[in-house]
Design an enzyme around this catalytic site. Structure first.
Site, PDB file in Angstrom:
ATOM      1  N   LYS A 191      -3.759   3.135  -2.648  1.00 54.23           N
ATOM      2  CA  LYS A 191      -5.042   3.693  -2.989  1.00 54.23           C
ATOM      3  C   LYS A 191      -5.196   4.811  -2.088  1.00 54.23           C
ATOM      4  O   LYS A 191      -5.260   4.817  -0.859  1.00 54.23           O
ATOM      5  CB  LYS A 191      -6.536   2.854  -2.642  1.00 54.23           C
ATOM      6  CG  LYS A 191      -6.533   1.618  -3.591  1.00 54.23           C
ATOM      7  CD  LYS A 191      -7.586   0.779  -3.148  1.00 54.23           C
ATOM      8  CE  LYS A 191      -9.151   1.448  -3.625  1.00 54.23           C
ATOM      9  NZ  LYS A 191      -9.029   1.523  -5.085  1.00 54.23           N
ATOM     10  N   ASP A 212       0.914  -1.144  -0.064  1.00 54.36           N
ATOM     11  CA  ASP A 212       0.116  -0.134  -0.189  1.00 54.36           C
ATOM     12  C   ASP A 212       0.769   1.322  -0.089  1.00 54.36           C
ATOM     13  O   ASP A 212       2.161   1.261   0.305  1.00 54.36           O
ATOM     14  CB  ASP A 212      -0.803   0.088   1.339  1.00 54.36           C
ATOM     15  CG  ASP A 212      -2.073  -0.871   1.076  1.00 54.36           C
ATOM     16  OD1 ASP A 212      -2.337  -1.468   0.019  1.00 54.36           O
ATOM     17  OD2 ASP A 212      -2.823  -1.038   2.103  1.00 54.36           O
ATOM     18  N   MET A 220      -9.222   8.599   7.937  1.00 53.48           N
ATOM     19  CA  MET A 220      -9.422   8.998   6.518  1.00 53.48           C
ATOM     20  C   MET A 220     -10.788  10.232   6.775  1.00 53.48           C
ATOM     21  O   MET A 220     -11.665  10.298   6.060  1.00 53.48           O
ATOM     22  CB  MET A 220     -10.149   7.936   5.752  1.00 53.48           C
ATOM     23  CG  MET A 220      -8.975   6.969   5.305  1.00 53.48           C
ATOM     24  SD  MET A 220      -9.498   5.571   4.384  1.00 53.48           S
ATOM     25  CE  MET A 220     -10.473   4.457   5.809  1.00 53.48           C
TER      26      MET A 220
END
Length: 280
Positions: free
Chosen positions: A69, A47, A184
């Site tokens: 991502k 990641d 997030m």
């Protein structure tokens, strides 16, 4: 690294995938199972949030494949990543899927594991230290403290559409969880703060943003619920970030151990005899 510390640990077999958490950043927070996987893997699919220093522990000749991502940036589709793991395993590779934090904490590890099950690929899950705990510890903020809270809620600041999840019970969380840790959430902190205040949380409640947690670039912004959006915008800070809401943020004045290494004086009583009450 001496091979003796890996004695008795499992072998990463050809045609197998290990889903491994790399922790929040500091390579020292890797588990032995994670380090053992790095020294065996033929291919490491990693990641964006995996610290490059962790990847330096890969065995010579290992192939590194980026599968990060990041919100608002071009990135591979989740289904494509999952199917790539299947493809590599079927080719007889020893596959390490390395994720920042913990693969099962907002890491899509469950989705990837289900694809492996669907395609009958052997796999192993290796937990990692999630940023919502380890990252906050590196900022001097404990997620629980007996004088403050007996409950904590972890939530994501956006869903698969990129918006604030509409299935979150803000009223329930606001009234039942004295400490809220959000992944997030920086992009939507204005809407999230408004939801929490509308549900009864104080505008003056402490909030902290911990950016690039547990790395050399770690930055911490302390603010309040009502000021969170304006202050983070003015700061210019960017994700990745962990956001925490609650009185535990005040403990940073006493527990900022990284700041203390740089000369910050720590105080013995972060609450200054403040009366605290766990709303849960």
């Amino acid at each position: 690294m001496s091979d003796t510390i890996f004695t008795g640990l499992p072998a990463l077999e050809p045609g197998t995938v290990w889903l491994v958490g790399a922790g929040p950043g500091d390579p020292g927070l890797l588990t032995l199972h994670a380090a053992n996987a790095l020294r065996q893997a033929d291919v490491i699919v990693h990641d964006a949030l995996v610290n490059e220093d962790c990847l330096k522990l890969a065995r010579p000749g290992a192939v590194l494949e980026f599968a990060g991502k990041r919100g608002g940036k071009p990135s591979p589709k989740q289904r494509d990543i999952s199917l790539r793991l299947v493809e590599l395993a079927r080719a007889g590779q020893r596959v390490l899927r390395l994720k920042g934090g913990d693969p099962f904490v907002f890491g899509r590890g469950g989705e990837e594991a289900l694809t492996l099950v669907e395609n009958r690929i052997p796999f192993r899950i290796v937990p990692g230290i999630t940023a919502g705990i380890g990252g906050l510890a590196y900022a001097g903020i404990p997620v629980t403290h007996r004088e403050v809270n007996h409950a904590v809620t972890f939530l994501t600041g956006h869903d698969s559409s990129g918006l604030v999840p509409d299935r979150i019970n803000w009223q329930g969380i606001a009234s039942g969880s004295p400490v809220i840790v959000m992944y997030m959430a920086m992009k939507h902190i204005g809407a999230i703060a408004a939801n929490l205040m509308a549900a009864g949380r104080s505008p003056d409640e402490p909030v902290a943003f911990v950016c690039n947690a547990a790395t050399a670039e770690q930055t911490v912004l302390e603010t309040t619920l009502s000021r969170a959006e304006a202050d983070v915008t003015a700061s210019g800070l960017q994700p990745p970030a962990i956001v925490v809401v609650g009185e535990v943020v005040r403990l940073r004045a006493s527990l900022d151990w990284i700041g203390a290494l740089g000369g910050r004086p720590l105080v013995a009583d972060p609450f200054a005899s403040r009366e605290l009450r766990d709303p849960a």
